[in-house]
Motif scaffolding. Structure first.
Motif, PDB file in Angstrom:
ATOM      1  N   TRP A 224       0.830  -1.205   0.000  1.00 28.44           N
ATOM      2  CA  TRP A 224       0.000   0.000   0.000  1.00 28.44           C
ATOM      3  C   TRP A 224       0.860   1.249   0.000  1.00 28.44           C
ATOM      4  N   TYR A 225       1.825   1.306   0.912  1.00 28.18           N
ATOM      5  CA  TYR A 225       2.662   2.497   0.994  1.00 28.18           C
ATOM      6  C   TYR A 225       3.551   2.658  -0.240  1.00 28.18           C
ATOM      7  N   ALA A 226       3.972   1.538  -0.836  1.00 32.96           N
ATOM      8  CA  ALA A 226       4.834   1.606  -2.019  1.00 32.96           C
ATOM      9  C   ALA A 226       4.078   2.058  -3.254  1.00 32.96           C
ATOM     10  N   LEU A 227       2.806   1.647  -3.374  1.00 32.35           N
ATOM     11  CA  LEU A 227       2.057   1.896  -4.601  1.00 32.35           C
ATOM     12  C   LEU A 227       1.078   3.069  -4.513  1.00 32.35           C
ATOM     13  N   ALA A 228       0.560   3.331  -3.316  1.00 28.74           N
ATOM     14  CA  ALA A 228      -0.536   4.295  -3.216  1.00 28.74           C
ATOM     15  C   ALA A 228      -0.174   5.591  -2.509  1.00 28.74           C
ATOM     16  N   THR A 229       1.010   5.675  -1.913  1.00 30.21           N
ATOM     17  CA  THR A 229       1.380   6.899  -1.198  1.00 30.21           C
ATOM     18  C   THR A 229       2.808   7.283  -1.548  1.00 30.21           C
ATOM     19  N   GLY A 230       3.178   8.458  -1.119  1.00 33.28           N
ATOM     20  CA  GLY A 230       4.553   8.907  -1.322  1.00 33.28           C
ATOM     21  C   GLY A 230       5.454   8.616  -0.146  1.00 33.28           C
ATOM     22  N   ILE A 231       4.929   7.886   0.848  1.00 27.58           N
ATOM     23  CA  ILE A 231       5.715   7.552   2.038  1.00 27.58           C
ATOM     24  C   ILE A 231       6.663   6.404   1.711  1.00 27.58           C
ATOM     25  N   PRO A 232       7.953   6.516   2.024  1.00 27.92           N
ATOM     26  CA  PRO A 232       8.906   5.441   1.736  1.00 27.92           C
ATOM     27  C   PRO A 232       8.479   4.125   2.390  1.00 27.92           C
ATOM     28  N   ALA A 233       8.284   3.112   1.557  1.00 29.93           N
ATOM     29  CA  ALA A 233       7.818   1.826   2.076  1.00 29.93           C
ATOM     30  C   ALA A 233       8.875   1.140   2.924  1.00 29.93           C
ATOM     31  N   ASP A 234      10.159   1.489   2.712  1.00 29.06           N
ATOM     32  CA  ASP A 234      11.233   0.870   3.501  1.00 29.06           C
ATOM     33  C   ASP A 234      11.062   1.158   4.989  1.00 29.06           C
ATOM     34  N   ARG A 235      10.487   2.312   5.299  1.00 34.18           N
ATOM     35  CA  ARG A 235      10.247   2.639   6.711  1.00 34.18           C
ATOM     36  C   ARG A 235       9.229   1.681   7.319  1.00 34.18           C
ATOM     37  N   VAL A 236       8.283   1.257   6.487  1.00 30.68           N
ATOM     38  CA  VAL A 236       7.272   0.311   6.962  1.00 30.68           C
ATOM     39  C   VAL A 236       7.932  -1.018   7.298  1.00 30.68           C
ATOM     40  N   VAL A 237       8.851  -1.464   6.423  1.00 30.25           N
ATOM     41  CA  VAL A 237       9.562  -2.716   6.675  1.00 30.25           C
ATOM     42  C   VAL A 237      10.357  -2.618   7.975  1.00 30.25           C
ATOM     43  N   ALA A 238      11.056  -1.504   8.143  1.00 27.70           N
ATOM     44  CA  ALA A 238      11.858  -1.315   9.354  1.00 27.70           C
ATOM     45  C   ALA A 238      10.974  -1.315  10.599  1.00 27.70           C
ATOM     46  N   ALA A 239       9.796  -0.679  10.490  1.00 28.32           N
ATOM     47  CA  ALA A 239       8.880  -0.624  11.639  1.00 28.32           C
ATOM     48  C   ALA A 239       8.364  -2.009  11.992  1.00 28.32           C
ATOM     49  N   ASN A 240       8.101  -2.839  10.978  1.00 32.77           N
ATOM     50  CA  ASN A 240       7.579  -4.174  11.235  1.00 32.77           C
ATOM     51  C   ASN A 240       8.625  -5.108  11.835  1.00 32.77           C
ATOM     52  N   LEU A 241       9.897  -4.766  11.670  1.00 31.93           N
ATOM     53  CA  LEU A 241      10.967  -5.589  12.229  1.00 31.93           C
ATOM     54  C   LEU A 241      11.267  -5.231  13.682  1.00 31.93           C
TER      55      LEU A 241
END
Length: 292
Positions: A224-241
């Protein structure tokens, strides 16, 4: 007719408790609207909350069958229709509050539904729930026969539409929508496991489902963050870890799956317990024969 009576017509404390539990969120979210006389801010908040509760209750409806299989608690089957009807009631509250926010202008409401894709998706889901609710009675089951089961499998695409509507409406903060999507994936995995003949009483099976559902949830959030927003999706991965509070949706889905795995250990009529009972019984017979 009465939600606190079991199929035999006797009072059921369990059904009454479920009915009250379904009623409370509606009272809580509607009370500010009533107290403020339909003021704009309470109505907007109630629209969001009623939509969230619609998805939650719809997913609880889908949870009933797997949980009944896992726990062998047969009374869960008695409240499935009740929960499903509650989901429809909440979506009607959601739609009714939206209509109020549009000053009950039917022309404007219709044009908004046609022009805004997330409203179109939500309205299709509403119509689907209305059809399922209207055909949920015993008389409808008799009339439709084998077609009834096929018709009510529409609950799965309806749930997907509801989650997509939730995502599109949430825009940037999709934590709750991601959580609902992950829970739906987990529920579908339970059904897949049952279809494949895998035991839903197995801690291993349930644990694997929990892990896969958690990973899928993280993947959905990343996509969702990678395709639908301008928020870096890598931050989402880091948060989930990371283990943080509040927990990310993926962790919540994983822990929910683990909780169900633990619950399975205490299910009724477990085969292991029956095996132990037979073993104890056989040993008793052997001991008695030896003493003679």
């Amino acid at each position: 007719m009465y939600p606190w009576l079991d199929p035999s017509g006797r009072f059921s404390f369990f059904k009454l408790a479920v009915f009250v539990a379904l009623l409370v969120p509606g009272i809580v979210l509607l009370w500010p609207v009533i107290a403020e006389g339909g003021a704009t801010i309470p109505v907007k908040e109630a629209i969001l909350e009623s939509g969230e509760w619609t998805i939650r209750i719809l997913l609880i409806t889908l949870l009933v069958t797997p949980l009944r299989r896992i726990t062998r608690f047969s009374k869960l089957g008695q409240v499935r229709r009740q929960i499903g009807v509650a989901a429809f009631c909440y979506v009607m509250i959601h739609f009714g509050l939206y209509a109020i926010s549009q000053n009950l202008d039917l022309g404007r409401i219709a044009s908004e539904i046609v022009l805004r894709i997330y409203l179109t998706i939500g309205f299709v889901a509403l119509i689907g729930l209305a059809v399922l609710t209207a055909t949920s009675t015993k008389s409808a089951m008799r009339r439709l026969g084998a077609k009834w089961g096929r018709l009510h499998k529409l609950v799965y695409p309806i749930a997907v539409l509801g989650v997509v509507h939730f995502f599109l409406q949430s825009k940037v903060d999709v934590s709750e929508a991601t959580l609902m999507a992950g829970m739906f994936v987990g529920l579908m995995l339970y059904r897949f496991a049952h279809w494949r003949g895998w035991s839903l009483r197995s801690v291993v099976t349930l644990s694997v489902i929990a892990v896969i559902a958690g990973l899928a949830t993280a993947g959905i959030e990343y996509a969702w963050y990678a395709l639908a927003t301008g928020i870096p999706a890598d931050r989402v991965v880091a948060a989930n870890l990371e283990w943080m509070w509040p927990l990310r949706p993926a962790w919540n889905v994983l822990l929910a799956g683990v909780a169900i795995s633990v619950i399975s250990l205490f299910g009724r009529d477990k085969p292991a317990r029956s095996w132990i009972a037979r073993l104890v019984g056989n040993n008793s017979v052997t001991a008695e024969a030896s003493s003679r």
